[in-house]
Design an enzyme around this catalytic site. Structure first.
Site, short mmCIF file in Angstrom:
data_model
loop_
_atom_site.label_atom_id
_atom_site.label_comp_id
_atom_site.label_asym_id
_atom_site.label_seq_id
_atom_site.Cartn_x
_atom_site.Cartn_y
_atom_site.Cartn_z
CE1 TYR A 1 -31.64 7.75 -12.85
CE2 TYR A 1 -31.78 5.89 -14.35
CZ TYR A 1 -31.03 6.71 -13.52
OH TYR A 1 -29.70 6.47 -13.35
NE ARG B 1 -33.45 1.61 -7.62
CZ ARG B 1 -32.43 1.09 -8.30
NH1 ARG B 1 -31.32 0.74 -7.67
NH2 ARG B 1 -32.53 0.89 -9.60
NE ARG C 1 -35.92 27.86 -14.78
CZ ARG C 1 -35.32 28.57 -13.81
NH1 ARG C 1 -35.81 29.73 -13.43
NH2 ARG C 1 -34.22 28.10 -13.22
CE LYS D 1 -31.90 3.74 -11.50
NZ LYS D 1 -30.48 3.95 -11.71
CD GLU E 1 -23.46 4.79 -6.43
OE1 GLU E 1 -24.12 3.75 -6.59
OE2 GLU E 1 -23.97 5.85 -6.04
CG LEU F 1 -29.23 3.73 -6.87
CD1 LEU F 1 -30.24 4.86 -6.73
CD2 LEU F 1 -29.16 3.27 -8.31
N1 PDD Z 1 -27.73 2.67 -13.26
N2 PDD Z 1 -25.21 3.12 -8.89
C1 PDD Z 1 -25.60 4.06 -9.77
C2 PDD Z 1 -25.12 5.45 -9.59
C3 PDD Z 1 -26.46 3.72 -10.84
O1 PDD Z 1 -26.86 4.66 -11.71
C4 PDD Z 1 -26.87 2.37 -10.98
C5 PDD Z 1 -27.79 1.94 -12.08
C6 PDD Z 1 -26.42 1.42 -10.04
C7 PDD Z 1 -26.84 -0.02 -10.11
O2 PDD Z 1 -28.17 -0.18 -9.69
P1 PDD Z 1 -29.10 -1.35 -10.25
O3 PDD Z 1 -28.41 -2.61 -9.95
O4 PDD Z 1 -30.37 -1.18 -9.52
O5 PDD Z 1 -29.23 -1.12 -11.75
C8 PDD Z 1 -25.60 1.84 -9.01
C9 PDD Z 1 -28.66 2.36 -14.34
C10 PDD Z 1 -28.48 1.02 -14.90
C11 PDD Z 1 -28.59 3.47 -15.36
O6 PDD Z 1 -28.51 4.62 -14.94
O7 PDD Z 1 -28.63 3.21 -16.56
#
Ligand code: PDD
Length: 287
Positions: free
Chosen positions: A33, A52, A100, A147, A179, A204
């Site tokens: 996603y 990405r 499945r 992601k 993170e 990420l």
């Molecule tokens: N999340 N680390 C993780 C684990 C994340 O899920 C996200 C983003 C980030 C920040 O990445 P970016 O700056 O590209 O949004 C770091 C999104 C916002 C979400 O899952 O809603």
């Protein structure tokens, strides 16, 4: 007006959007996603998000159904159709629908689902007052650079944070912060430099992180890309997080202890302003 979403080539009211029972996203979490912030009706850092996405799809071997120009057209049309000026665009691509079976299906076509969420990002109580985080063990898999829509570890981490009265979880591995549950984690040392974990499979590659690092370099702020421990975070002068849905948010408590004086610090506030200025100015964002 009902919310309009995008599903497999069509824009339709959310009540009419149906994904088949056997979708591999539903059964296996077999998909990836992206999420992009929207300010003044414009998608922030979208090229980097699409880059990405392309990488995530390649890594899990799901064919990319659209070109970058097509993705952008769909995103922009969805934002327009929902009359959204500020918020978040979410979309996911799964491996598609098939009986499945763990092996990749031969016939399936990827499922594409996209929706918008209106939200105040530029001005919010969280941005003004800062938020609390708690540390939790990082229980995720080893390819956190992808992601993936498999977010069970983050769901559990963030729920634990909520139950502890915090708004985000900072995940920890071997004593070092990896993170946030859905954000990148930063601290500011007493000497005023920014510390952030270097990119690897352990985190990420945040798009907001990337822009923020560029802005801080241009601003002459000293940057240390290295691991930091929970203890170092407790002792930091400031802490903050970045994400597409929040931009830059001050972190004012970690595990119940105030960071610095317990208020958003000057470096964090400066970086938030720089980021907002960049986001508000397409010319700056394109540089
Ligand atoms: N999340 N680390 C993780 C684990 C994340 O899920 C996200 C983003 C980030 C920040 O990445 P970016 O700056 O590209 O949004 C770091 C999104 C916002 C979400 O899952 O809603």
């Amino acid at each position: 007006m009902s919310r309009i979403v995008f599903l497999n080539g069509s824009f339709l009211p959310i009540e009419e959007a149906r994904v088949p029972f056997m979708d591999r996203g539903f059964l296996f979490g077999d998909g990836v996603y992206e999420g992009i912030g929207v300010l003044d009706g414009r998608l922030i850092d979208n090229e980097a998000h699409l880059e990405r996405l392309e990488r995530s799809l390649r890594e899990v071997r799901i064919p990319n159904p659209y070109s970058r120009a097509e993705w952008t057209r769909i995103q922009e049309e969805l934002v327009q159709r929902n009359g959204m000026t500020e918020g978040f665009v979410y979309f996911q691509v799964t491996r598609g629908v098939a009986e499945r079976d763990f092996f990749f299906p031969e016939e399936a076509r990827p499922t594409v689902a996209m929706f918008t969420q209106a939200k105040s990002i530029a001005q919010s109580p969280a941005a003004e007052k800062g938020i609390a985080v708690v540390t939790v063990p990082d229980q995720r898999w080893e390819r956190r650079d992808i992601k993936s829509i498999n977010l069970l570890a983050q769901v559990l981490a963030k729920q634990a944070a909520k139950e502890a009265g915090a708004q985000e979880a900072w995940m920890v591995q071997d004593g070092f912060v990896t993170e946030g549950g859905s954000s990148s984690a930063f601290i500011v040392t007493k000497a005023g430099s920014i510390v952030v974990r270097p990119l690897s499979n352990a985190i990420l590659p945040g798009i907001t992180r990337r822009s923020l690092l560029q802005l801080s370099r241009e601003d002459g702020i000293v940057l240390e890309e290295r691991l930091f421990t929970v203890e170092e975070a407790y002792e930091a002068a400031e802490a903050f997080l970045t994400s597409a849905s929040n931009f830059v948010l001050p972190v004012v408590r970690i595990d119940g202890r105030p960071v610095g004086d317990g208020k958003p610090g000057p470096v964090t506030q400066r970086l938030r302003q720089l980021y907002l200025r960049m986001a508000a100015s397409p010319a700056l964002a394109a540089e």
